[in-house]
Design an enzyme around this catalytic site. Structure first.
Site, PDB file in Angstrom:
ATOM      1  N   CYS A   1       0.839  -1.214   0.000  1.00 57.20           N
ATOM      2  CA  CYS A   1       0.000   0.000   0.000  1.00 57.20           C
ATOM      3  C   CYS A   1       0.874   1.264   0.000  1.00 57.20           C
ATOM      4  O   CYS A   1       0.669   2.162  -0.831  1.00 57.20           O
ATOM      5  CB  CYS A   1      -0.964  -0.022   1.176  1.00 57.20           C
ATOM      6  SG  CYS A   1      -0.221  -0.530   2.739  1.00 57.20           S
TER       7      CYS A   1
HETATM    8  N1  LIG Z   1      -3.984  -4.306   5.191  1.00 54.79           N
HETATM    9  C1  LIG Z   1      -3.514  -3.605   4.191  1.00 54.79           C
HETATM   10  O1  LIG Z   1      -3.771  -2.391   4.066  1.00 54.79           O
HETATM   11  C2  LIG Z   1      -2.665  -4.278   3.124  1.00 54.79           C
HETATM   12  C3  LIG Z   1      -2.323  -3.536   1.993  1.00 54.79           C
HETATM   13  C4  LIG Z   1      -1.517  -4.128   1.011  1.00 54.79           C
HETATM   14  C5  LIG Z   1      -1.051  -5.423   1.194  1.00 54.79           C
HETATM   15  N2  LIG Z   1      -1.367  -6.109   2.319  1.00 54.79           N
HETATM   16  C6  LIG Z   1      -0.837  -7.468   2.460  1.00 54.79           C
HETATM   17  O2  LIG Z   1      -1.892  -8.394   2.203  1.00 54.79           O
HETATM   18  C7  LIG Z   1      -1.730  -9.547   3.036  1.00 54.79           C
HETATM   19  C8  LIG Z   1      -2.994  -9.706   3.882  1.00 54.79           C
HETATM   20  O3  LIG Z   1      -3.117  -8.543   4.690  1.00 54.79           O
HETATM   21  P1  LIG Z   1      -4.356  -8.277   5.642  1.00 54.79           P
HETATM   22  O4  LIG Z   1      -4.150  -6.927   6.198  1.00 54.79           O
HETATM   23  O5  LIG Z   1      -5.621  -8.604   4.940  1.00 54.79           O
HETATM   24  O6  LIG Z   1      -4.072  -9.392   6.778  1.00 54.79           O
HETATM   25  P2  LIG Z   1      -5.016  -9.919   7.923  1.00 54.79           P
HETATM   26  O7  LIG Z   1      -6.168  -8.983   8.106  1.00 54.79           O
HETATM   27  O8  LIG Z   1      -4.148 -10.197   9.095  1.00 54.79           O
HETATM   28  O9  LIG Z   1      -5.582 -11.308   7.331  1.00 54.79           O
HETATM   29  C9  LIG Z   1      -4.745 -12.430   7.122  1.00 54.79           C
HETATM   30  C10 LIG Z   1      -5.548 -13.578   6.545  1.00 54.79           C
HETATM   31  O10 LIG Z   1      -4.686 -14.700   6.365  1.00 54.79           O
HETATM   32  C11 LIG Z   1      -5.183 -15.852   7.082  1.00 54.79           C
HETATM   33  N3  LIG Z   1      -4.003 -16.536   7.637  1.00 54.79           N
HETATM   34  C12 LIG Z   1      -3.110 -16.014   8.542  1.00 54.79           C
HETATM   35  N4  LIG Z   1      -2.111 -16.889   8.768  1.00 54.79           N
HETATM   36  C13 LIG Z   1      -2.371 -17.986   7.990  1.00 54.79           C
HETATM   37  C14 LIG Z   1      -1.711 -19.237   7.792  1.00 54.79           C
HETATM   38  N5  LIG Z   1      -0.572 -19.538   8.440  1.00 54.79           N
HETATM   39  N6  LIG Z   1      -2.246 -20.121   6.922  1.00 54.79           N
HETATM   40  C15 LIG Z   1      -3.395 -19.842   6.269  1.00 54.79           C
HETATM   41  N7  LIG Z   1      -4.091 -18.672   6.425  1.00 54.79           N
HETATM   42  C16 LIG Z   1      -3.579 -17.767   7.276  1.00 54.79           C
HETATM   43  C17 LIG Z   1      -6.115 -15.269   8.137  1.00 54.79           C
HETATM   44  O11 LIG Z   1      -7.195 -16.148   8.437  1.00 54.79           O
HETATM   45  P3  LIG Z   1      -7.145 -17.314   9.530  1.00 54.79           P
HETATM   46  O12 LIG Z   1      -6.214 -16.859  10.617  1.00 54.79           O
HETATM   47  O13 LIG Z   1      -8.547 -17.512  10.007  1.00 54.79           O
HETATM   48  O14 LIG Z   1      -6.645 -18.499   8.777  1.00 54.79           O
HETATM   49  C18 LIG Z   1      -6.690 -14.052   7.413  1.00 54.79           C
HETATM   50  O15 LIG Z   1      -7.785 -14.434   6.595  1.00 54.79           O
HETATM   51  C19 LIG Z   1      -0.477  -9.302   3.890  1.00 54.79           C
HETATM   52  O16 LIG Z   1       0.615  -9.952   3.320  1.00 54.79           O
HETATM   53  C20 LIG Z   1      -0.327  -7.795   3.844  1.00 54.79           C
HETATM   54  O17 LIG Z   1       1.016  -7.377   4.019  1.00 54.79           O
HETATM   55  C21 LIG Z   1      -2.181  -5.586   3.272  1.00 54.79           C
END
Ligand SMILES: NC(=O)c1ccc[n+]([C@@H]2O[C@H](COP(=O)([O-])OP(=O)(O)OC[C@H]3O[C@@H](n4cnc5c(N)ncnc54)[C@H](OP(=O)(O)O)[C@@H]3O)[C@@H](O)[C@H]2O)c1
Length: 371
Positions: free
Chosen positions: A173
């Site tokens: 982001c």
């Molecule tokens: N948030 C932002 O603004 C943003 C922007 C750009 C990029 N990103 C990137 O996008 C990715 C997701 O970000 P987010 O903010 O959406 O994260 P998040 O809210 O923490 O969600 C993570 C997701 O991954 C699942 N998960 C976590 N550990 C796991 C594992 N070991 N095996 C399988 N599933 C797993 C979680 O579900 P369960 O725990 O229920 O399995 C959850 O659905 C990250 O790499 C982040 O750096 C985020």
């Protein structure tokens, strides 16, 4: 009633393909960016969301876990499943990975082997060098052989490469908010590659949906703070892409800040013009070049809004959209060029941009499901 009958799981992928709907799935659909993907894909006119995964919510319907989608018929029948690459690959052709870095690569490997196209929102495939990944992410890269295959998913810069990619690494982001303003200027040689400063302000959803002391309401609300200094992880991909644009190594001074809003990123860049302002008209002449540079870089971009007149970027004008707003000013006192951008970190900074890439690899209009 669901939009379509419910074919047996083993044939679902082929079934929706024959209906001229691309079957897509999200691994990590219960996080913040996963939730935004669910919203975009449920209403996308050319796809069918066939699988969503979450370890903690496996077995529950989308509507039960994310009640804001309960009005959608598909959300009442589609259940979260355990994240298993082989099972998801049976359900979908294109798989979004909305997972923590490190975990995403472990899923990308088997999914690609099973013939899926992978759109990864994590940092796992953004860098070209496994050594730089290790340096910034403090772990060995889990699938270094795939780095050369991955295309950096910034459509305004890599549109043609994305169209034929099977592994897309969506930019972070913060990087999106810095790269879209800075790349055209560096490519055109209008600013010096040295001494660039970027200040960014981000809403708390940027940290993901995890329970952590720093992100509790009382810790964040009514408070502003910098973090990740002096070497935020995103610097690695920002400097990689700025260096490619400049044709020389770019080193950036980057300060991210956490601000007490749910979502949105505002970035201010301070750049040194590659020009001398000696005559009274020099500044105005340089300003014309900057304006022409942005017009040439983003002539008809649906998701980059070049602001005119007195308007300045404002997160309230981009929240809930896939748009990045951009404006610039020349400061006659300091001789600096100041460029500002605003975007929704969960859309243009993550899930919206990922759907833009989906549209490109599937040959859909780039704006499908995003306007
Ligand atoms: N948030 C932002 O603004 C943003 C922007 C750009 C990029 N990103 C990137 O996008 C990715 C997701 O970000 P987010 O903010 O959406 O994260 P998040 O809210 O923490 O969600 C993570 C997701 O991954 C699942 N998960 C976590 N550990 C796991 C594992 N070991 N095996 C399988 N599933 C797993 C979680 O579900 P369960 O725990 O229920 O399995 C959850 O659905 C990250 O790499 C982040 O750096 C985020």
């Amino acid at each position: 009633m669901d939009r379509f009958p419910n074919p047996a799981a083993s044939t679902r992928r082929g079934f929706f393909a024959t209906m001229n709907l691309k079957p897509v799935a999200i691994i990590g659909a219960s996080g913040y960016s996963g939730e935004e993907l669910v919203r975009l894909l449920l209403s996308h006119p050319r796809v069918q969301l066939t699988a969503v995964t979450s370890r903690q919510y496996a077995g529950r319907t989308l509507a039960q876990v994310l009640p804001k989608f309960a009005h959608h018929p598909r959300a009442r029948t589609l259940r979260f499943s355990e994240p298993k690459a082989e099972l998801v690959a049976k359900e979908a052709q294109v798989i979004f990975l909305a997972l923590p870095h490190g975990v995403a690569a472990e899923f990308a490997l088997p999914l690609l082997k099973l013939g899926c196209q992978v759109i990864d929102l994590s940092a796992d495939f953004r860098l070209k060098s496994a050594a730089v990944y290790k340096d910034f992410y403090e772990r060995e890269h889990p699938a270094p052989a795939l780095l050369a295959q991955a295309v950096y998913g910034l459509p305004e810069v890599y549109r043609d490469q994305i169209k034929s990619a099977s592994l897309i690494a969506c930019p972070g982001c913060y990087p999106t908010s810095i790269l879209l303003p800075a790349i055209p200027l560096l490519r055109a040689g209008l600013v010096r590659p040295g001494g660039i400063i970027a200040d960014s302000l981000s809403g708390v959803s940027g940290a993901g949906r995890k329970a952590e002391l720093d992100y509790l309401f009382v810790e964040c609300n009514e408070s502003l703070r910098p973090y990740g200094l002096p070497r935020h992880r995103h610097l690695s991909e920002i400097e990689q892409e700025l260096s490619l644009a400049a044709g020389t190594q770019v080193t950036l001074q980057f300060t991210p800040h956490l601000v007490p809003v749910n979502r949105g990123i505002l970035t201010t860049l301070y750049l040194a013009p590659n020009a001398r302002f000696e005559q009274p008209d020099d500044l105005a002449e340089f300003g014309k070049k900057v304006a022409a540079c942005y017009q040439a870089a983003y002539p008809d971009e649906p998701f980059v809004r070049l602001l005119e007149g007195q308007a300045l970027p404002d997160t309230k004008n981009v929240l809930g959209t896939n748009v990045l707003e951009l404006a610039w000013r020349l400061d006659p006192r300091t001789g600096r060029l100041i460029v500002m951008s605003a975007q929704d970190n969960l859309l243009k900074g993550a899930s919206g941009q990922a759907v833009q890439s989906l549209n490109l690899i599937c040959g859909f209009p780039e704006t499908a499901g995003l306007l």
